[in-house]
Design a protein around this motif. Structure first.
Motif, PDB file in Angstrom:
ATOM      1  N   SER A  92       0.855  -1.180   0.000  1.00 12.30           N
ATOM      2  CA  SER A  92       0.000   0.000   0.000  1.00 12.30           C
ATOM      3  C   SER A  92       0.895   1.235   0.000  1.00 12.30           C
ATOM      4  CB  SER A  92      -0.918  -0.005   1.231  1.00 12.30           C
ATOM      5  OG  SER A  92      -0.155   0.049   2.421  1.00 12.30           O
ATOM      6  N   GLN A 143       1.606   4.862   2.030  1.00 13.75           N
ATOM      7  CA  GLN A 143       1.348   5.724   3.182  1.00 13.75           C
ATOM      8  C   GLN A 143       2.386   6.835   3.198  1.00 13.75           C
ATOM      9  OE1 GLN A 143       1.040   3.558   6.884  1.00 13.75           O
ATOM     10  NE2 GLN A 143      -0.134   1.879   5.944  1.00 13.75           N
ATOM     11  N   ARG A 166      -2.730  -2.133 -11.045  1.00 17.97           N
ATOM     12  CA  ARG A 166      -2.428  -1.953  -9.624  1.00 17.97           C
ATOM     13  C   ARG A 166      -1.329  -0.910  -9.446  1.00 17.97           C
ATOM     14  NH1 ARG A 166      -3.938  -1.013  -4.750  1.00 17.97           N
ATOM     15  NH2 ARG A 166      -2.515  -1.789  -3.136  1.00 17.97           N
ATOM     16  N   LEU A 187      -1.465   2.601  -7.187  1.00 19.27           N
ATOM     17  CA  LEU A 187      -0.478   2.975  -6.176  1.00 19.27           C
ATOM     18  C   LEU A 187       0.153   4.331  -6.482  1.00 19.27           C
ATOM     19  CD1 LEU A 187       1.220  -0.520  -5.686  1.00 19.27           C
ATOM     20  CD2 LEU A 187      -0.319   0.628  -4.085  1.00 19.27           C
ATOM     21  N   GLN A 195      -2.054   7.055  -5.565  1.00 20.84           N
ATOM     22  CA  GLN A 195      -2.110   7.229  -4.112  1.00 20.84           C
ATOM     23  C   GLN A 195      -0.841   7.857  -3.545  1.00 20.84           C
ATOM     24  OE1 GLN A 195      -2.960   3.292  -2.627  1.00 20.84           O
ATOM     25  NE2 GLN A 195      -4.836   3.128  -3.852  1.00 20.84           N
TER      26      GLN A 195
END
Length: 1021
Positions: free
Chosen positions: A597, A599, A636, A640, A643
Motif C-alpha cells: 500500500s 502511506q 495496480r 499505487l 495514491q
C-alpha cells in the motif's frame, strides 16, 4: 496466498522479553514485555550480551546410509550443544558409503529418530527433518506412478483414407499412461523447427517434454522472429477428435479432401526419483502439481514421525524441510486442463500442438500460450505443493522450511513465501569472491522474499563446499563469508555439514561423501569453536531484531520461471562484487498486488517496512520477461501511483499472456498512457495523481536528486559489508564488517542521528562510538576494525548509554616483551606423537624431523614463562598477549587460569586479569588441521579397499570405500600403523604438508582502545 499462523523455531514457550511473532520467530517487543522504552532497550542489550538459545546456529546433520547408532547420536548432540550449536536439520542420504544397519524407514531407524528427539529435548536443542530420504524434493517408495511427477507425451501418425486406425501409444514410463486428447491437424502443415531452434537465452526454463527427451523453450527469445505463414497452424484447423477414439481405435471420417495427421496427447510419469537416497527411502518424486500427492507423501513419512513424537512438537521437532529443487521439470497433472481454464480463462486443448513443435496461429501467440502454460505450472506448484505442504504440516503442529531458490518451474519469490522459513544457500571454496558470485542470486531471492512477505528469520545452508575443501575449513576461513551473508539479509546459519559419527574412537570418521565443510566433533578444532558459535549467535540475535531498512523495491518480471537477480553483480567482472549504494528488495507482482500500500508517499508493507520507490525491470538488461506486463499488474501500479507512489522505469510494451488477447494489449496501452503520457520510453518525470513517474533515469540517481542519503557509505566501497535494521522504537542498528584481510580505519556515514554505541559480537561487549560529526539525518562515525572484524553500530532512540571507554595504555608504554622459549610441547596420547618434546624455538610441526610430530593432527600444549619486572603493570589496564601466527586455533592459559580462545587473526588476547609481576606461566593449547595426518597415513600400508569416486555426473573427487575394513567390522586391533580413518580419501603422499602449531613470535605488549584512535580519516595501519 493464504496468510497463516507461522510456527516457531524455538525451544519452549516465550522467554524473558520474547514472544512468538507472526512469522514464527521469537521477537522482542515493548508491548510483549510490558516495559517502558528504556526497559525495552535494556532487554535488547541484555539479549545481545547473552542471546536466547533459539538464536544459536544449526548444522545440517547427515545420517549416512544407515550408519547411525544411539551412542553416536548422543555424543554428536552433546558435542554440538557444548560448543553452542542450537539445532540440526537432519538429512538421510547415501553418498556412496557402505551401508549400516539403520536403513531409512525401518523400525530401527524410527527408534533412533525417537531417541534423537528425546536427546535433543534433554539438551534444549531443536530438530528439522528433511521431508524425504535424500535432499531433492518429496519422494519415497510409497509414491505410486499415479502420484508421481508427470509429463506430456505424444505420438503422431497419418490418418488413413478410410479414417479408421489404431493409434500408437506415446512414450510410457513405469507402466503409467493417461490420454489427454486426440487432435487432428492438416497434414500439409508440418511441425516446425522454428520454435525449438530460436536463439533463446540460456538458463532457467521449464521443460516442454517430447518423447524420450526434454525440450527447453524459455519464455522469450532474444531474437524474436516470425515463423513463415506456411508453417503456421491455424487454431481453427485444429480438430478435437477425442470422442471418435474408442477401445484403442480412432474412427473419424472428415469431410473434404484434406489429409490429416493425428496427434495423440497423453501424460506419463517423469520417472524422477529422490537422490542421493538409500535403498529404504528411494522412490518416485511426488506430483508437485497435485494436492493429493503431497498429502499422501507427508502422511506416509512425516506424519509417522510426528505421531511418534507428539509431545515434542513443535518445541523440539519444529519443522519439515524441502531442499533445493533438483527433481527436474514437470508439466502436467490430473485435471491440468481444468486448472488452466480456471487460471488463464481459455481452453488449452487446441494449443497442445505448440508443445509438440507446431507454431499455432503465429509465433507471437504461440509464445503467449507457452507463457500461460508455464505460469500455470508455477501457480500449481505454489498452490498444490508448497502451500498445501505448509497447510498439512501446520495441521501436524510443525512448520516448513524451503530452499526455494533455483526452483526451476516457479516464480521463486512467491514459492519461497509459502514456507515458514525461506532458506538460501551459499558455498565455500578457495576463492572468497567466487563463492559470493556463485551464491549471490540464491541469497538475494530468499532474503527479498522474506522481507516482502514478512518473515523474520532467513535461514541459509551455509558453507556448502566442493570436494576441494578437504578438511581445510575452520572458523577463521568461514567468517568472511558469514559476514557477507549477514550483510545480504541472512540471519540464521545452518552449517553444511555435520556427518553423523557412529563410532566412539575413529577420527575424522564418517563423511558426507566428499561434499561440504567437515564440521564434526571429530574435527581437530571442534572443542575450540564455542566463541565462533557465540559470534554467530549474537549476529543472529541482532539481525532478527526490528525490520530491515531498504529504499527501493524492484518488481521482478512476471511469469515463470522467474527469479530475482542481485542488482549489483556482474559475474564477468574480475573485481569483487559490491553491495548497492542503496539497499533494495525484489518484489513479485503477486506481493505488489496483495501486500503493498502507500502511506505518506512511501510503499508500505503490512509489517511496517517502507520503500521510497518501485523500480520496474530494466529493459535491455537481458532479464527475460522485461518489456512485458499483464494489464492487471499495471492497473495496480497505476492505483499505487495515484495514491502517492514514486514509480521508476520505462513502460512495458505488451502483455505476455494470451488471456483476453488482443484486448489485454489495448488495455495495457491505455494504462501506459495514463502513467507515462504519450512520451512512451523517452525520459519522463511527471506527476500522476499524488504520485510520480520517472523514466530514463537510474533509480539511484532519482534518490540522490531527492536528497535521500544512502543507508551506509564508506570512503572506499571495497572496505566493508553492511546491513541496516530499525527497531520499533526508532533505534537504528548497523552491521559493519571489514571485508579485507588487513586492519582499516575510516570515517563512515550512517543514515541515523545522535550518539552511537559500538557493540562487539565476538565478545558481547559494548563501548561508546566516536561520532566525528553529524549532518541532518547523517552521522559520521570513526571506525577502526581489525582484519575481517565486524561490529554493530547502534544509534539508540533515547541516546547512548553510559559505557566505559577502553584504556589506551598498559605496561606504561613499554616496548613488547618477547616470550622466546624454550617451549615444552605436550601432545595428545593415542595420536602417534610423543608425549612431549622441547622446542628451543617455535617452528611448524610439519618441519620437525620426527615423523610422529611432522604428520601430527590434533591438539598440543605449549608451556613457557615470562618475567614482568615490578612496577611495570598499570592497574586494570589491558595486557595483550600476541601469539603471532597460529595454525589454526588456540586457547590461552595464564598461571593456570583460562584467558580465552583465539580463533582468527590477529591472535591477540587481553590477559590483564591474570598476569602478575614476577614470573608468569604461559600455556597455549593449539589445534591444527587433519590433512598432515591424512598425508602421513598414505606413507603407510593401506588397510581398506578403495575405488575412484563418482557422484551422479561428477567424478575424480578422491576415492571412496568399497566395503567396511575387516578390522572395523570385527573390532580387532588395527595393525597398519595408520592413525586416522575417514570414509573418503582426498589426500595423497604427493600433497604438500600444512603449517601447524604455534609459530609466533609471541609477545607481551601494550594495547590500545580503538575508540581512542587519532586521525579520523581513512588510514590503513
Amino acid at each position: 496466498m493464504l496468510e497463516r499462523r507461522r510456527f516457531l523455531s524455538g525451544v519452549g514457550g516465550s522467554c524473558a522479553g520474547f514472544s512468538l511473532g507472526p512469522s514464527g520467530q521469537y521477537v522482542l517487543t515493548a508491548a510483549t514485555t510490558g516495559h517502558t522504552p528504556s526497559g525495552y532497550w535494556q532487554d535488547i542489550a541484555d539479549g545481545f550480551r547473552a542471546p536466547p538459545g533459539v538464536m544459536r546456529p544449526w548444522v545440517v546433520w547427515f545420517w549416512v546410509n544407515g550408519n547411525v547408532t544411539p551412542d553416536g547420536v548422543t555424543a554428536d548432540l552433546e558435542a554440538m550443544r557444548k560448543v553452542g550449536v542450537g539445532g540440526v536439520q537432519i538429512m538421510n542420504v547415501d553418498p556412496g558409503v557402505p551401508a549400516g544397519d539403520a536403513q531409512f524407514g525401518t523400525e530401527l531407524w524410527h527408534d533412533l529418530f525417537d531417541h534423537t528427539v528425546r536427546e535433543a529435548a534433554r539438551l534444549g536443542m531443536q530438530i528439522e527433518m528433511s521431508d524425504s530420504d535424500g535432499w531433492t524434493g518429496s519422494a519415497g517408495p510409497w509414491i505410486t506412478p499415479d502420484l508421481a511427477m508427470k509429463k506430456v507425451v505424444w505420438s503422431s501418425q497419418s490418418l488413413p483414407a478410410d479414417g479408421r486406425t489404431e493409434l500408437s501409444q506415446p512414450t510410457t514410463v513405469q507402466g503409467f499412461y493417461r490420454d489427454i486428447a486426440i487432435l487432428a491437424v492438416p497434414a500439409s502443415i508440418a511441425a516446425s523447427s522454428i520454435i525449438p531452434d530460436l536463439k533463446f537465452k540460456a538458463g532457467f526454463s521449464t521443460s516442454v517434454m517430447a518423447d524420450g527427451y526434454d525440450r527447453f523453450i524459455p519464455p522469450i527469445p532474444l531474437e524474436p522472429m516470425q515463423a513463415p505463414q506456411d508453417v503456421c497452424l491455424p487454431l481453427s484447423a485444429v480438430k478435437d477428435v477425442t470422442r471418435y477414439y474408442v477401445n484403442g481405435v480412432l474412427d473419424w471420417r472428415p469431410d473434404g479432401k484434406e489429409q490429416w495427421r493425428i496427434l495423440r496427447f497423453g501424460y506419463t510419469t517423469t520417472g524422477r526419483t529422490n537422490h542421493p537416497a538409500s535403498k529404504g527411502g528411494l522412490g518416485l518424486e511426488c506430483d508437485k502439481l497435485s494436492r493429493r500427492a503431497i498429502q499422501a507423501h507427508l502422511k506416509a513419512f512425516f506424519g509417522k514421525i510426528v505421531e511418534r513424537n507428539k509431545k515434542y512438537v513443535p518445541d523440539v521437532l519444529t519443522a519439515a524441510h524441502i531442499d533445493s529443487w533438483e527433481v527436474g521439470p514437470q508439466n502436467w497433472t490430473d485435471g491440468f486442463e481444468a486448472q488452466f481454464q480456471r487460471l488463464r480463462g481459455y481452453d488449452l486443448l487446441p494449443w497442445l500442438p505448440a508443445l509438440a513443435g507446431w507454431v499455432v496461429n503465429d509465433t507471437s501467440r504461440t509464445e503467449r500460450f507457452l507463457w500461460d502454460f508455464r505460469k500455470t505450472i508455477s501457480d500449481l506448484v505454489i498452490e498444490n505443493y508448497a502451500e498445501e505442504a505448509t497447510r498439512v504440516l501446520e495441521g501436524m503442529g510443525v512448520g516448513l522450511s524451503i530452499e526455494a531458490y533455483d526452483a526451476d518451474p516457479t516464480e521463486q519469490l512467491v514459492y519461497a513465501a509459502q514456507a515458514t522459513i525461506p532458506q538460501a544457500e551459499f558455498w565455500y571454496g578457495r576463492d572468497f569472491f567466487k563463492d559470493i558470485y556463485r551464491s549471490w542470486d540464491w541469497v538475494a531471492a530468499m532474503t527479498s522474499s522474506a522481507h516482502v512477505y514478512g518473515r523474520t528469520r532467513v535461514a541459509a545452508e551455509a558453507f556448502t563446499a566442493m570436494p576441494d575443501e578437504r578438511w581445510l575449513a575452520h572458523p577463521a576461513t568461514m567468517k568472511p563469508l558469514a559476514d557477507w551473508a549477514f550483510s545480504t539479509g541472512v540471519n540464521h546459519l545452518i552449517i553444511h555439514r555435520y556427518a553423523m559419527q557412529p563410532w566412539p574412537d575413529l577420527a575424522p570418521g564418517m563423511t558426507m561423501g566428499a561434499w561440504g565443510c567437515h564440521y564434526e566433533r571429530t574435527q581437530t578444532w571442534w572443542s575450540y569453536s564455542g566463541p565462533w558459535h557465540g559470534y554467530l549467535t549474537r549476529c543472529h540475535y541482532m539481525l532478527q531484531q526490528g525490520k530491515p531498512v531498504a529504499d527501493l523495491l524492484y518488481l521482478t518480471p512476471e511469469g515463470a520461471p522467474s527469479r530475482f537477480v542481485g542488482r549489483d553483480v556482474d559475474i564477468r567482472s574480475p573485481s569483487p562484487p559490491l553491495e548497492g549504494i542503496y539497499r533494495y528488495d525484489g518484489c513479485p507482482a503477486q506481493a505488489l498486488t496483495s501486500r503493498v500500500s502507500v502511506q505518506d508517499g512511501r510503499l508500505t508493507l503490512p509489517d511496517g517496512k517502507t520503500y521510497f520507490a518501485l523500480v520496474l525491470p530494466e529493459y535491455g538488461s537481458n532479464m527475460r520477461g522485461v518489456g512485458m506486463m499483464t494489464p492487471e499488474t499495471l492497473a495496480r501500479i497505476l492505483e499505487l501511483v495515484e495514491q502517492g507512489m514514486t514509480l521508476i522505469g520505462a513502460p512495458p510494451e505488451r502483455s505476455p499472456s494470451l488471456s483476453q488477447y488482443p484486448k489485454c494489449d489495448v488495455r495495457l496501452a491505455e494504462l501506459v498512457t495514463a502513467l507515462w503520457g504519450t512520451g512512451g520510453r523517452d525520459q519522463t518525470d511527471r506527476r500522476v495523481g499524488r504520485g510520480r513517474v520517472v523514466s530514463g533515469v537510474a533509480a539511484e540517481e532519482v534518490l540522490r536528486r531527492e536528497g535521500v542519503a544512502p543507508s551506509f557509505t564508506a570512503p572506499d566501497r571495497t572496505l566493508f559489508h553492511s546491513a541496516h535494521r530499525r527497531l520499533q522504537d526508532g533505534t537504528d542498528i548497523f552491521f559493519v564488517a571489514n571485508r579485507t584481510d588487513r586492519p582499516v580505519h575510516a570515517v563512515c556515514s550512517f543514515r541515523a542521528r545522535g550518539k552511537c554505541e559500538v557493540w562487539e559480537p565476538e565478545a558481547g561487549t559494548r563501548r561508546v562510538g566516536v561520532v566525528a560529526r553529524g549532518n541532518g539525518d547523517q552521522s559520521m562515525v570513526s571506525l577502526a576494525l581489525d582484519a575481517h572484524e565486524s561490529v554493530f553500530v547502534v544509534f539508540p532512540q533515547r541516546g547512548a548509554s553510559s559505557l566505559p571507554t577502553s584504556p589506551a595504555s598498559m605496561l606504561e608504554g613499554a616496548p613488547p616483551i618477547a616470550i622466546e622459549g624454550p617451549w615444552r610441547v605436550e601432545f595428545i596420547s593415542g595420536r602417534g606423537a610423543p608425549q612431549s618434546a622441547l622446542f628451543p624455538t617455535l617452528q611448524s610441526w610439519s618441519e620437525n624431523h620426527d615423523p610422529a610430530i611432522k604428520y601430527y593432527a590434533g591438539e598440543a600444549r605449549y608451556t613457557g614463562y615470562v618475567d614482568i619486572p615490578a612496577g611495570r603493570l598499570t592497574e586494570r589496564a589491558p595486557v595483550i598477549l600476541d601469539l603471532g601466527d597460529v595454525c589454526v586455533v588456540a586457547q590461552v592459559f595464564l598461571n593456570g587460569q583460562s584467558a580465552g580462545i583465539v580463533w582468527k587473526p590477529p591472535f591477540v588476547i587481553d590477559i590483564g586479569r591474570f598476569v602478575k609481576e614476577g614470573r608468569n606461566e604461559v600455556s597455549v593449547v593449539v589445534a591444527n588441521l587433519w590433512p598432515n595426518r591424512l598425508i602421513g597415513d598414505e606413507t603407510l600400508p593401506d588397510d581398506a579397499v578403495w575405488e575412484d569416486a563418482t557422484f551422479g555426473p561428477f567424478s575424480g573427487f578422491g576415492k571412496k570405500l568399497v566395503r567396511w575394513p575387516a578390522w572395523l567390522e570385527q573390532k580387532t586391533a588395527r595393525t597398519s600403523g595408520r592413525e586416522a580413518f575417514a570414509t573418503w580419501k582426498l589426500w595423497s603422499t604427493h600433497d604438500r604438508l600444512l603449517k601447524s602449531g604455534l609459530l609466533g613470535p609471541v609477545l607481551l605488549r601494550s594495547g590500545y582502545g580503538q575508540n581512542q584512535m587519532e586521525n579520523p580519516e581513512y588510514t590503513p595501519f
